[in-house]
Design a protein around this motif. Structure first.
Motif, PDB file in Angstrom:
ATOM      1  N   ALA A 150       0.809  -1.222   0.000  1.00 17.62           N
ATOM      2  CA  ALA A 150       0.000   0.000   0.000  1.00 17.62           C
ATOM      3  C   ALA A 150       0.838   1.266   0.000  1.00 17.62           C
ATOM      4  O   ALA A 150       0.294   2.363  -0.057  1.00 17.62           O
ATOM      5  CB  ALA A 150      -0.915   0.005   1.224  1.00 17.62           C
ATOM      6  N   ASP A 207      -0.243   7.575  -1.454  1.00 14.43           N
ATOM      7  CA  ASP A 207      -0.463   6.130  -1.553  1.00 14.43           C
ATOM      8  C   ASP A 207      -0.960   5.559  -0.217  1.00 14.43           C
ATOM      9  O   ASP A 207      -1.959   4.832  -0.160  1.00 14.43           O
ATOM     10  CB  ASP A 207       0.843   5.440  -1.979  1.00 14.43           C
ATOM     11  N   SER A 254      -4.504   6.802   0.420  1.00 13.39           N
ATOM     12  CA  SER A 254      -5.567   6.236  -0.425  1.00 13.39           C
ATOM     13  C   SER A 254      -6.037   4.903   0.147  1.00 13.39           C
ATOM     14  O   SER A 254      -7.237   4.642   0.231  1.00 13.39           O
ATOM     15  CB  SER A 254      -5.112   6.092  -1.880  1.00 13.39           C
ATOM     16  N   THR A 255      -5.104   4.084   0.595  1.00 18.51           N
ATOM     17  CA  THR A 255      -5.481   2.785   1.161  1.00 18.51           C
ATOM     18  C   THR A 255      -6.183   2.963   2.516  1.00 18.51           C
ATOM     19  O   THR A 255      -7.229   2.361   2.774  1.00 18.51           O
ATOM     20  CB  THR A 255      -4.227   1.896   1.333  1.00 18.51           C
TER      21      THR A 255
HETATM   22 MG    MG Z   1      -2.010   2.851  -1.277  1.00 23.08          MG
END
Ligand code: MG
Ligand code: AMP
Length: 356
Positions: A185, A297, A300-301
């Protein structure tokens, strides 16, 4: 006198022509685009500069940097190939419950960042999800729907509090046998950030890196316009739910359509709630915009797992972070600073709440 003046005029006009010619030569951009399969996805880098050799060299160095991060973070490194020695993540997991492992500075930085966001998101972001990912078969060809009892067993190993970092020694220790970290992730975003740094260092002022939905742009396009990037409709890859305008920033999307399998009409995807060990259910896609691609990143997860409601509360508290959620209730929600960065496309499938 008249002759002298005419001579001066001719000389000046020659200078003018040469000057203009020179300018137009400088202003003509050289574009270089290249693609490689890296970190389990297609990575495309497009860069502009004045000189073809320079741009090509910069792009190839950026790919090499991403390859270096890939090798450090590959947790399925192959025994006997030399890859195992290179992969810090493989060695950390092998030594779980036994001893701390000295790691490369980039790996240390990623894990430190992961721990920070584990705390900030109250456990929604948890890199110790590895054993649960393996049970579901993500990362292999054989997908499997585990029973609750099986999940509960693996969930005992999911706990980032038991990832022990030693700053001065640069070591990482997983306290319990059976623990496994998975940097899936964050590694792509981190690698993209490092690749952008390589381009910047070599003097590139206009570039875009697209690592399978992890986008990072340097400057504007060569024509002075912002880079325009589509946000994919999570249920129809031919449609866009929105178009982003980006300048000197990163945009990362996590979606339930990126890696999944279906059984009995149920979608099982790769973003797992560390509370249940099962695919998180409130989000179809979430796009995060912020300066740093690794941070985009991670978020976002994490925000995917938190869902549109709780996730948007967090986004509004974070400086310099904007987000666009597409919920499983078919609602699109954007954060308060997003209005000049996204054009949501009219759609019959989704409703749009601008002030989410
Ligand atoms: Mg991510
Ligand atoms: P991304 O595509 O960036 O959202 O990352 C998804 C990947 O992150 C998965 O393939 C797993 O490797 C890993 N992952 C899944 N769930 C989580 C979670 N809750 N926290 C941290 N990493 C996760």
């Amino acid at each position: 006198m008249l002759k002298k003046r005419r001579f001066l005029l001719i000389v000046l006009s020659i200078f003018f022509v040469i000057g203009l010619g020179g300018c137009s030569f400088i202003a003509t951009p050289v574009e270089y685009t290249s693609e490689q399969f890296l970190m389990d996805t297609i990575v495309n880098i497009k860069a502009y500069g004045d000189n073809e050799e320079q741009v090509k060299k910069a792009v190839l160095s950026a790919f090499a940097e991403m390859k270096r991060i890939e090798r450090l973070t590959d947790r399925f490194a192959q025994e006997g190939t030399g890859e195992v020695e290179f992969s810090d993540v493989y060695r950390i997991n092998q030594a779980a419950g036994e001893q701390p492992v000295k790691v490369n500075e980039d790996v240390y930085e990623m894990i430190e960042m992961a721990k920070t966001y584990y705390e900030l998101t109250e456990g929604a972001f948890d890199i110790t999800i590895g054993p649960v990912m393996d049970l579901w078969g993500f990362g292999s060809e054989e997908k499997y729907i585990p029973s609750d009892a099986e999940l509960q067993g693996k969930m005992l190993s999911v706990n980032s509090d038991k990832v022990i970092l030693n700053e001065s020694e640069k070591t990482v220790f997983l306290q319990e046998d059976g623990m496994k970290i998975d940097l899936g992730a964050i590694a792509k975003g981190y690698a993209t950030e490092k690749a952008a740094a390589v381009l910047l260092k070599t003097g590139i002022e206009h570039a875009i890196i697209n690592a399978g939905g992890n986008i990072d742009v340097i400057g504007k396009k060569y024509d002075g316009q912002a880079w325009r990037i589509g946000i994919q409709d999570p249920r129809n890859s031919k449609n866009l739910v929105g178009i982003l305008s980006l300048t000197d920033e990163a945009a990362v999307t996590s979606g339930d359509y990126q890696r999944y399998f279906e059984e009995d009409g149920i979608r099982y995807h790769h973003i797992i709630s560390p509370k249940t060990g099962k695919p998180s259910r409130d989000t179809m896609s979430i796009t995060v915009i912020t300066k740093n691609s690794a941070k985009a990143d991670v978020l976002s997860t994490a925000l995917f797992v938190m869902g549109p409601e709780k996730g948007m509360e967090l986004v509004e508290q974070l400086e310099g972070v904007e987000a666009c959620f597409v919920g499983t209730d078919n609602k699109i929600v954007t954060s308060s600073g997003m209005s000049n960065k996204v054009e949501i496309q009219p759609s019959k499938e989704y409703t749009y709440d601008k002030n989410g």
